[in-house]
Motif scaffolding. Structure first.
Motif, PDB file in Angstrom:
ATOM      1  N   LEU A  99       4.815   8.627  -7.915  1.00 47.95           N
ATOM      2  CA  LEU A  99       5.055   8.586  -6.592  1.00 47.95           C
ATOM      3  C   LEU A  99       5.397   9.695  -5.810  1.00 47.95           C
ATOM      4  CD1 LEU A  99       6.146   4.754  -6.400  1.00 47.95           C
ATOM      5  CD2 LEU A  99       3.923   5.841  -5.639  1.00 47.95           C
ATOM      6  N   VAL A 100       4.287  10.597  -5.385  1.00 48.71           N
ATOM      7  CA  VAL A 100       4.798  11.632  -4.745  1.00 48.71           C
ATOM      8  C   VAL A 100       3.668  11.933  -3.609  1.00 48.71           C
ATOM      9  CG1 VAL A 100       5.620  13.016  -6.482  1.00 48.71           C
ATOM     10  CG2 VAL A 100       3.295  13.205  -6.475  1.00 48.71           C
ATOM     11  N   PRO A 101       3.986  12.572  -2.442  1.00 46.35           N
ATOM     12  CA  PRO A 101       3.316  12.232  -1.226  1.00 46.35           C
ATOM     13  C   PRO A 101       1.598  12.506  -1.534  1.00 46.35           C
ATOM     14  CG  PRO A 101       5.254  13.006  -0.586  1.00 46.35           C
ATOM     15  CD  PRO A 101       5.231  12.979  -2.152  1.00 46.35           C
ATOM     16  N   ARG A 102       1.542  13.824  -2.290  1.00 45.61           N
ATOM     17  CA  ARG A 102       0.211  14.306  -2.530  1.00 45.61           C
ATOM     18  C   ARG A 102      -0.720  13.384  -3.302  1.00 45.61           C
ATOM     19  NH1 ARG A 102      -1.630  16.711  -6.920  1.00 45.61           N
ATOM     20  NH2 ARG A 102      -3.459  17.951  -6.828  1.00 45.61           N
ATOM     21  N   LEU A 103      -0.183  12.553  -4.219  1.00 45.73           N
ATOM     22  CA  LEU A 103      -1.003  11.650  -4.846  1.00 45.73           C
ATOM     23  C   LEU A 103      -1.179  10.377  -4.060  1.00 45.73           C
ATOM     24  CD1 LEU A 103       0.470  11.794  -8.874  1.00 45.73           C
ATOM     25  CD2 LEU A 103      -1.856  12.994  -7.630  1.00 45.73           C
ATOM     26  N   THR A 104      -0.365   9.933  -3.558  1.00 45.02           N
ATOM     27  CA  THR A 104      -0.482   8.794  -2.768  1.00 45.02           C
ATOM     28  C   THR A 104      -1.418   9.052  -1.487  1.00 45.02           C
ATOM     29  OG1 THR A 104       1.481   9.184  -1.521  1.00 45.02           O
ATOM     30  CG2 THR A 104       1.768   7.758  -3.244  1.00 45.02           C
ATOM     31  N   ARG A 105      -1.328  10.288  -1.086  1.00 43.18           N
ATOM     32  CA  ARG A 105      -2.466  10.767   0.229  1.00 43.18           C
ATOM     33  C   ARG A 105      -3.822  10.703  -0.584  1.00 43.18           C
ATOM     34  NH1 ARG A 105       1.626  15.107   2.727  1.00 43.18           N
ATOM     35  NH2 ARG A 105       2.927  13.220   3.656  1.00 43.18           N
ATOM     36  N   ARG A 106      -3.852  11.077  -1.916  1.00 41.85           N
ATOM     37  CA  ARG A 106      -5.172  11.003  -2.516  1.00 41.85           C
ATOM     38  C   ARG A 106      -5.736   9.723  -2.508  1.00 41.85           C
ATOM     39  NH1 ARG A 106      -6.638  16.053  -4.882  1.00 41.85           N
ATOM     40  NH2 ARG A 106      -7.694  14.995  -6.644  1.00 41.85           N
ATOM     41  N   ALA A 107      -4.912   8.673  -2.881  1.00 42.87           N
ATOM     42  CA  ALA A 107      -5.227   7.459  -3.016  1.00 42.87           C
ATOM     43  C   ALA A 107      -5.712   6.955  -1.844  1.00 42.87           C
ATOM     44  CB  ALA A 107      -4.165   6.399  -3.557  1.00 42.87           C
ATOM     45  N   THR A 108      -4.738   6.968  -0.487  1.00 51.14           N
ATOM     46  CA  THR A 108      -5.256   6.671   0.803  1.00 51.14           C
ATOM     47  C   THR A 108      -6.682   7.418   0.912  1.00 51.14           C
ATOM     48  OG1 THR A 108      -3.060   6.624   1.452  1.00 51.14           O
ATOM     49  CG2 THR A 108      -4.608   6.947   3.388  1.00 51.14           C
ATOM     50  N   MET A 109      -7.012   8.548   0.737  1.00 49.05           N
ATOM     51  CA  MET A 109      -8.231   9.104   0.765  1.00 49.05           C
ATOM     52  C   MET A 109      -9.394   8.419   0.242  1.00 49.05           C
ATOM     53  SD  MET A 109      -7.017  12.983   1.008  1.00 49.05           S
ATOM     54  CE  MET A 109      -8.548  13.859   1.266  1.00 49.05           C
ATOM     55  N   VAL A 110      -9.081   7.899  -1.154  1.00 49.75           N
ATOM     56  CA  VAL A 110     -10.029   7.103  -1.927  1.00 49.75           C
ATOM     57  C   VAL A 110     -10.333   5.664  -1.198  1.00 49.75           C
ATOM     58  CG1 VAL A 110     -10.405   5.941  -4.229  1.00 49.75           C
ATOM     59  CG2 VAL A 110      -9.609   8.283  -4.016  1.00 49.75           C
ATOM     60  N   ASN A 111      -9.210   5.173  -0.769  1.00 41.67           N
ATOM     61  CA  ASN A 111      -9.494   3.962  -0.260  1.00 41.67           C
ATOM     62  C   ASN A 111     -10.145   4.008   1.062  1.00 41.67           C
ATOM     63  OD1 ASN A 111      -8.787   1.089  -0.662  1.00 41.67           O
ATOM     64  ND2 ASN A 111      -7.701   1.229   1.395  1.00 41.67           N
ATOM     65  N   TRP A 112      -9.962   5.080   2.008  1.00 45.71           N
ATOM     66  CA  TRP A 112     -10.895   5.245   2.960  1.00 45.71           C
ATOM     67  C   TRP A 112     -12.338   5.296   2.609  1.00 45.71           C
ATOM     68  CZ3 TRP A 112     -14.215   8.637   5.031  1.00 45.71           C
ATOM     69  CH2 TRP A 112     -14.653   8.413   6.373  1.00 45.71           C
ATOM     70  N   LEU A 113     -12.607   6.426   1.677  1.00 46.81           N
ATOM     71  CA  LEU A 113     -13.986   6.446   1.346  1.00 46.81           C
ATOM     72  C   LEU A 113     -14.556   5.262   0.755  1.00 46.81           C
ATOM     73  CD1 LEU A 113     -13.333  10.035  -0.762  1.00 46.81           C
ATOM     74  CD2 LEU A 113     -14.773   9.393   1.308  1.00 46.81           C
ATOM     75  N   LEU A 114     -13.957   4.342  -0.061  1.00 45.05           N
ATOM     76  CA  LEU A 114     -14.461   3.088  -0.315  1.00 45.05           C
ATOM     77  C   LEU A 114     -14.758   2.294   0.744  1.00 45.05           C
ATOM     78  CD1 LEU A 114     -12.047   2.100  -3.394  1.00 45.05           C
ATOM     79  CD2 LEU A 114     -14.176   2.329  -3.526  1.00 45.05           C
TER      80      LEU A 114
END
Length: 122
Positions: A99-114
């Motif tokens: 749980l580091v900002p870089r990975l959680t931001r990547r997950a947010t980006m994936v959710n937005w793309l979905l």
């Protein structure tokens, strides 16, 4: 960036698993937000970008480095699409040590793309 990977499940998992670099991940989101880079003028064209985004970010933001940009991205996901990571990909989240900002931001980006895919598929 003209050599973006296809927007599909494999690409989204590769983003989550950190197999696609940050620059490419940013470029994917920028592309689907409507940002286009003009090689001839070496400037970003934001004419296809939603006015709310264009006003806040006339040039595409680095979602990995910018918490405010990622918060705006999260808020732009419709409520009914907020759980697509879990519902469509079966992603249960990162482990506590991840749980580091870089990975959680990547997950947010994936959710937005979905969300983009869901709302723009014909």
């Amino acid at each position: 960036m003209s050599d973006l990977p296809p927007l599909n499940t494999d690409t989204l998992w590769d983003i989550i698993h950190d197999k696609i670099d940050d620059a490419t991940t940013n470029h994917l989101v920028w592309h689907y937000l409507g940002y286009r880079y003009d090689d001839s003028t070496q400037t970003w064209d934001a004419t296809q970008v939603d006015p709310a985004w264009r006003e806040a970010y006339p040039e595409p933001p680095d979602f990995i480095a910018s918490r405010p940009a990622t918060v705006k991205l999260t808020r732009s996901i419709p409520k009914e699409n907020k759980q697509l990571l879990k519902e469509q990909l079966g992603f249960t989240g990162y482990k506590v040590g991840e749980l580091v900002p870089r990975l959680t931001r990547r997950a947010t980006m994936v959710n937005w793309l979905l969300s983009y895919l869901k709302d723009n598929s014909q």
